[in-house]
Design an enzyme around this catalytic site. Structure first.
Site, PDB file in Angstrom:
ATOM      1  CE  LYS A 141      -3.871   1.970   2.716  1.00 16.94           C
ATOM      2  NZ  LYS A 141      -4.747   1.728   3.883  1.00 16.94           N
ATOM      3  CB  SER A 157      -7.944   3.686   2.925  1.00 21.95           C
ATOM      4  OG  SER A 157      -7.085   3.091   3.897  1.00 21.95           O
ATOM      5  CB  SER A 201      -8.209   0.695   5.891  1.00 18.74           C
ATOM      6  OG  SER A 201      -8.874   1.887   6.210  1.00 18.74           O
TER       7      SER A 201
END
Length: 489
Positions: free
Chosen positions: A79, A154, A178
């Site tokens: 990420k 996210s 997330s």
């Protein structure tokens, strides 16, 4: 069977038998990215040359007779809020668009030592603020199961990459769900470890008392292997727990006979989609059939978790994001006449609307005269939520709940309604507030879209939730389902 479709442990076996090379595996995944990423848009930065160089290094070690670790030679991604030395780390924000860290996060160091192959950096909601991946400053990521729908957020890019076979596994971060919420939306396995089990050194901070790095994988076995590689004390992180790390592979036994599982009634109330509820109830029946004892339990302060979270997280975010002022990091406006206007214009131009909204909420909650009324009260509520879990775990080995109240929603459907968007994380936020571990695994389908089952554990008891998840997985086929993506030739 294409190599990119396999799990890390399946590829490890092929590598050990010298039936394939790491370069062949890496090439296979890179070709898959070329075929589908124009549609999915999971990657912000692709590091093809670095990946192939790392693969050749692993192949050389294998040829010299070295025994490979379980993740050596396996391609993966990070990420884009996890710092990678020499590779851009943007947090999908204009304000960090060209930021290249001079160091690696501890999890990156540990995976590089394990021989992992880094494919690149994955799209996310800006600074990890969002539940849909629509808040990236660059482009939205799409759900591989239905390209008109969000992948969740996210960690949407990190999850979509695994679901679309654009990475064998990835690392995401989980502040209010997330990792688990997008894992539920995209039909993969996502684990939020206990707060303090995995080092946060090198993770760009959103809300420091809630953030946690965790694995996103194709099955539970890979999840245990990746957690094994990244868990453990880190002197660079003062919140890192100095405790022995168990062997998580011992959790991979298909047996839950005698385990007591609590079913929190507050997670099955208003707002839960009927088909999602049915899929989760069928999963609970399956766990009972496999030998677990399931009983209803109450977590009475659950309804206060969401409002308390949206005071604590923005308050911490407003403090953490104060450092982005055009002086120390990243973007600086070109039109300022003096220092004060430079600060103001840099932040106005550099941050997106969701980040600005949370900074304003957090600054207000921490301001003089409102601190006791809002922030301090939210911290007290957080204690009550944790005590609910403590009482439940006196009787139960783990808790079972939906991961998300709905399946993936359409892109733009909730973009203009922040409160509706925040409710997407209503089943995951209490876990972060209490610092507990929880995993989301596929447990069914609704409208042709994946449904996630959430298994919540006691602090540092990842072994039990992995055991429950593995047993369920070994007795069902939901994790084997793949989205039908149109391939570019």
């Amino acid at each position: 069977m294409n190599l990119y479709e396999l799990t890390a442990h399946e590829l490890h076996e092929l590598l050990q038998k010298k039936e394939v090379s790491s370069r062949e595996i890496t090439q296979s995944v890179l070709e898959r990215i070329e075929e589908v990423d124009d549609s999915v848009k999971a990657y912000v930065t692709l590091t093809k040359e670095k990946a192939l160089q790392q693969a050749d290094k692993v192949d050389k070690s294998l040829a010299s007779g070295e025994t490979l670790g379980p993740l050596a030679g396996i391609p993966m991604g990070f990420k884009d809020n996890i710092c990678t030395k020499g590779i851009k780390t943007t947090c999908s924000s204009k304000i960090l668009e060209n930021f290249v860290p001079p160091y690696n996060a501890t999890v990156v160091e540990r995976l590089e030592e394990a021989g992992a192959i880094c494919l690149g950096k994955l799209n996310m909601d800006e600074f990890a603020m969002g539940s849909s991946n629509e808040n990236s400053a660059f482009f939205p990521t799409r759900n591989p199961w239905d390209l008109d729908r969000v992948p969740g957020g996210s960690s949407g890019g990190a999850v979509a990459a695994v679901a679309a076979d654009e990475a064998i596994y990835t690392l995401g971060s989980d502040t209010g769900g997330s990792i688990r919420q997008p894992a539920s939306f995209c039909g993969v396995v996502g684990l939020k470890p206990t707060y303090g089990l995995v080092s946060r050194f090198g993770l760009v901070a959103f809300a420091s008392s809630l953030d946690q790095i965790g694995p996103i994988t194709k099955d539970v076995t890979d999840c245990a292997l990746v957690l094994q590689a990244i868990a453990g004390h880190d002197p660079y992180d003062s919140t890192s727990a100095n405790l022995p790390v168990p062997d998580y592979r011992q959790a991979l036994v298909p047996d839950i006979k005698g385990l007591r599982l609590g079913i929190p009634r507050e997670y099955f109330g208003e707002g839960l989609d009927a088909e999602v509820k049915e899929a989760v109830n069928q999963a609970i029946s399956k766990l009972e059939e496999l030998g677990a004892c399931c009983e209803e339990v109450s977590l009475p302060h659950t309804e206060y978790a969401l409002p308390a979270y949206y005071l604590i997280a923005p308050a911490e975010a407003s403090s953490n994001l104060a450092r982005y002022d055009g002086v120390k990091y990243g973007y600086r406006t070109e039109e300022a006449k003096d220092t004060v206007s430079m600060y103001m214009k840099t932040r106005r131009e550099g941050f997106g609307p969701e980040v600005k909204r949370r900074i304003m909420l957090g600054t207000y909650a921490l301001s003089s005269g409102y601190y006791d009324a809002y922030y301090l009260k939210a911290l007290k509520v957080r204690t009550l939520i944790k005590r609910d879990f403590d009482r439940a775990f006196e009787k139960y080995d783990a808790l079972i709940a939906p991961t998300s109240p709905t399946v993936a929603f359409k892109i733009g459907e909730k973009a203009n309604d922040p409160l509706a968007m925040y409710l997407s994380d209503i089943c995951t936020i209490p876990v972060n507030m209490a610092g507990l571990p929880a995993i989301s695994i596929p447990c069914g389908f609704s409208q042709g879209l994946p449904v996630g089952l959430q298994i919540i554990g006691k602090p540092f008891d990842e072994v039990t939730i992995l055991r429950v998840a593995y047993t369920f997985e070994q007795n069902t086929d939901y994790h084997r389902a793949k989205p039908a993506l149109e391939v570019k030739r």
